[in-house]
Design an enzyme around this catalytic site. Sequence first.
Site, PDB file in Angstrom:
ATOM      1  N   GLU A 172       0.832  -1.204   0.000  1.00 22.82           N
ATOM      2  CA  GLU A 172       0.000   0.000   0.000  1.00 22.82           C
ATOM      3  C   GLU A 172       0.867   1.255   0.000  1.00 22.82           C
ATOM      4  OE1 GLU A 172      -3.904  -0.496   2.301  1.00 22.82           O
ATOM      5  OE2 GLU A 172      -2.490  -1.731   3.433  1.00 22.82           O
ATOM      6  N   ARG A 174       5.210   2.610  -1.199  1.00 25.11           N
ATOM      7  CA  ARG A 174       6.082   2.753  -2.356  1.00 25.11           C
ATOM      8  C   ARG A 174       7.292   1.821  -2.264  1.00 25.11           C
ATOM      9  NH1 ARG A 174       7.486   6.561  -6.201  1.00 25.11           N
ATOM     10  NH2 ARG A 174       9.693   6.573  -6.750  1.00 25.11           N
ATOM     11  N   SER A 192       7.280   4.406   2.569  1.00 26.70           N
ATOM     12  CA  SER A 192       8.216   4.632   1.484  1.00 26.70           C
ATOM     13  C   SER A 192       9.520   3.880   1.742  1.00 26.70           C
ATOM     14  CB  SER A 192       8.497   6.132   1.350  1.00 26.70           C
ATOM     15  OG  SER A 192       9.457   6.383   0.343  1.00 26.70           O
ATOM     16  N   ALA A 215       2.047   2.548   8.425  1.00 28.02           N
ATOM     17  CA  ALA A 215       1.543   3.621   7.562  1.00 28.02           C
ATOM     18  C   ALA A 215       2.403   4.875   7.700  1.00 28.02           C
ATOM     19  CB  ALA A 215       0.094   3.929   7.921  1.00 28.02           C
ATOM     20  N   LYS A 255      24.066   4.501  15.229  1.00 36.55           N
ATOM     21  CA  LYS A 255      23.425   4.882  13.983  1.00 36.55           C
ATOM     22  C   LYS A 255      22.607   3.704  13.459  1.00 36.55           C
ATOM     23  CE  LYS A 255      26.647   8.379  12.259  1.00 36.55           C
ATOM     24  NZ  LYS A 255      27.533   8.766  11.130  1.00 36.55           N
ATOM     25  N   ARG A 269       9.232   5.180  18.116  1.00 33.87           N
ATOM     26  CA  ARG A 269       9.688   6.464  18.665  1.00 33.87           C
ATOM     27  C   ARG A 269       9.105   6.618  20.072  1.00 33.87           C
ATOM     28  NH1 ARG A 269      12.108  10.754  16.449  1.00 33.87           N
ATOM     29  NH2 ARG A 269      11.677  10.114  14.299  1.00 33.87           N
ATOM     30  N   ASN A 270       9.979   6.892  21.032  1.00 35.56           N
ATOM     31  CA  ASN A 270       9.538   7.094  22.408  1.00 35.56           C
ATOM     32  C   ASN A 270       8.625   8.316  22.458  1.00 35.56           C
ATOM     33  OD1 ASN A 270       9.619   8.189  25.225  1.00 35.56           O
ATOM     34  ND2 ASN A 270      10.940   6.413  25.561  1.00 35.56           N
TER      35      ASN A 270
END
Length: 295
Positions: A172, A174, A192, A215, A255, A269-270
């Site tokens: 759904e 890219r 993406s 999403a 990294k 993500r916190n």
Amino acid sequence: MSNWTGLGIGTKNSDGDWIEMFFAEENISSEDLNASDAAFEKVSVSDYEAPTSVPEAYLKLHLLSYRLVKPNETNLDGIFGILQNVVWTSEGPFSIADFKKAQLEARKDNRHILVHSVDKFPRMTDYVTLSDVRIADANRVRLGAYLGSGTTIMHEGFVNFNAGSFGEAMIEGRISQGVVIGDKTDIGGGASTMGTLSGGNDVRISLGKNCLLGANSGLGIPLGDRCTVEAGLYLTASSKVEVIDDKGEISETVKASELSSKSDLLFIRNSLTGAIQCRPNKKVIELNEELHSND
């Protein structure tokens, strides 16, 4: 298998130069083929050598979409310089100069020619259709896409040439040029993957089996099997990531590129600190089997 021969039939412009070519699957072989019909053009390519003409480029793109070769396993160097912009229409392909003439003649006859696009690459479905794949919007899949059996591409999904899925997949988002994803992997709406055509990125992105890009997320590093990137999180190679151990404590900050190709990772993500964190992924996604029974 490295050498291929195809018998193609295509379109030339008014100057006599090829602008596109179609190859039926039965007219492609690793053996030497001879055309018994003068309408067909004999074309030969090698996986190791770059295409040098429009017919050679189209044969290589057909090989990918027929699943005869996999993405990144045939040399496509220079293909953008070989292919020219073509006007893809309801009355077939035209060079830009020839289309202007055809458009005028059509108007004189009170006819309207529908233009689908002006691009170097055509829609895959105008050349290759697969019985075990579902494509909701054919405009969003280019010739040269490699689509595994059971793959479903929803209306906002996009697959570029030399990219695709190795098995069932829900797309759904890219899939950019050069990117491949494994069996049972889900690319969520608006998600993406970073390609290698522009922006200086030379790392080939891939996702293994049973992965999920949430999403509107993004991926700029290759990952192994059973990995998840939460919705809205764009993970680039230089992103700083807090690595969380089994005890829920931060073991190190690295990294994202240092986590490339590893499996069983969950990126989130916190919500309090905003930091990107990587935890062991303890949940494996499962696709809806009914959606991927595409025969």
